[in-house]
Design a protein around this motif. Sequence first.
Motif, PDB file in Angstrom:
ATOM      1  N   GLY A 261      -1.594  -4.418  -3.001  1.00 31.63           N
ATOM      2  CA  GLY A 261      -0.955  -2.948  -3.754  1.00 31.63           C
ATOM      3  C   GLY A 261      -2.267  -2.117  -3.890  1.00 31.63           C
ATOM      4  N   VAL A 262      -2.567  -1.081  -3.055  1.00 28.41           N
ATOM      5  CA  VAL A 262      -3.493  -0.322  -3.062  1.00 28.41           C
ATOM      6  C   VAL A 262      -3.156   0.929  -2.680  1.00 28.41           C
ATOM      7  CG1 VAL A 262      -5.849   0.464  -2.121  1.00 28.41           C
ATOM      8  CG2 VAL A 262      -5.332  -1.915  -2.205  1.00 28.41           C
ATOM      9  N   ASP A 263      -3.212   2.010  -3.544  1.00 24.59           N
ATOM     10  CA  ASP A 263      -2.968   3.262  -3.351  1.00 24.59           C
ATOM     11  C   ASP A 263      -4.216   3.905  -2.554  1.00 24.59           C
ATOM     12  OD1 ASP A 263      -0.662   3.437  -4.601  1.00 24.59           O
ATOM     13  OD2 ASP A 263      -1.309   3.942  -6.456  1.00 24.59           O
ATOM     14  N   PHE A 264      -3.828   4.883  -1.340  1.00 25.77           N
ATOM     15  CA  PHE A 264      -4.780   5.486  -0.683  1.00 25.77           C
ATOM     16  C   PHE A 264      -4.406   7.057  -0.795  1.00 25.77           C
ATOM     17  CE2 PHE A 264      -4.512   1.571   1.478  1.00 25.77           C
ATOM     18  CZ  PHE A 264      -5.835   1.182   1.915  1.00 25.77           C
ATOM     19  N   VAL A 265      -5.477   7.896  -0.974  1.00 31.67           N
ATOM     20  CA  VAL A 265      -5.390   9.428  -0.827  1.00 31.67           C
ATOM     21  C   VAL A 265      -6.199   9.766   0.077  1.00 31.67           C
ATOM     22  CG1 VAL A 265      -5.583  11.315  -2.157  1.00 31.67           C
ATOM     23  CG2 VAL A 265      -4.720   9.608  -3.405  1.00 31.67           C
TER      24      VAL A 265
ATOM     25  N   PRO B 134       0.826  -1.139  -0.162  1.00 34.47           N
ATOM     26  CA  PRO B 134       0.072  -0.014  -0.013  1.00 34.47           C
ATOM     27  C   PRO B 134       1.024   1.231   0.047  1.00 34.47           C
ATOM     28  CG  PRO B 134      -0.039  -0.871   2.029  1.00 34.47           C
ATOM     29  CD  PRO B 134       0.924  -1.761   1.200  1.00 34.47           C
ATOM     30  N   ARG B 135       0.179   2.382  -0.533  1.00 33.67           N
ATOM     31  CA  ARG B 135       0.939   3.578  -0.586  1.00 33.67           C
ATOM     32  C   ARG B 135      -0.133   4.755  -0.248  1.00 33.67           C
ATOM     33  NH1 ARG B 135       3.698   4.694  -6.218  1.00 33.67           N
ATOM     34  NH2 ARG B 135       1.404   4.154  -7.021  1.00 33.67           N
ATOM     35  N   LEU B 136       0.347   5.727   0.438  1.00 34.28           N
ATOM     36  CA  LEU B 136      -0.554   6.956   1.140  1.00 34.28           C
ATOM     37  C   LEU B 136      -0.033   8.206   0.378  1.00 34.28           C
ATOM     38  CD1 LEU B 136      -2.497   8.034   2.977  1.00 34.28           C
ATOM     39  CD2 LEU B 136      -0.338   8.051   4.714  1.00 34.28           C
ATOM     40  N   GLY B 137      -1.120   8.791  -0.039  1.00 32.99           N
ATOM     41  CA  GLY B 137      -0.836  10.026  -0.484  1.00 32.99           C
ATOM     42  C   GLY B 137      -1.815  11.090   0.473  1.00 32.99           C
ATOM     43  N   LEU B 138      -1.380  12.171   0.861  1.00 28.58           N
ATOM     44  CA  LEU B 138      -2.001  13.191   1.737  1.00 28.58           C
ATOM     45  C   LEU B 138      -2.353  14.548   1.028  1.00 28.58           C
ATOM     46  CD1 LEU B 138      -0.425  12.541   5.081  1.00 28.58           C
ATOM     47  CD2 LEU B 138      -2.663  11.886   4.295  1.00 28.58           C
TER      48      LEU B 138
END
Length: 114
Positions: free
Chosen positions: A79-83, A42-46
């Motif tokens: 593999g999930v992107d979170f914003v 997973p990846r995080l965008g803020l």
Amino acid sequence: MSRGRRTRLTDSPEFERVYRQGKVYRGRLFSVHVFPNGLGHPRLGLSVSRKVGGAVTRNAVRRRLREVFHGSVGDEQGGVDFVISARPAASEASFHDLKEEFERALRRLEVGGG
């Protein structure tokens, strides 16, 4: 999970892809967009706008949201992107409130964790 560069979403086109093609949860404190990334982690965008407060307040909100994310999401989510886009109410919310709402978002978006 390592908290280095590999866990962060930084490029504008990546944010746009998650916003346009992903699923969304809209809550009182923030909204969460998710979209598969095919990377296996997973990846995080803020996104914390000036409406949330001054620089010190925005940075504090970012730190708390990052900690909520890392405490709730592990590599088992794949593999999930979170914003996460913070709303002004996030600046007044307790860490517990932020964590509770994020876990609610995970359940609604049917992403593992929580």
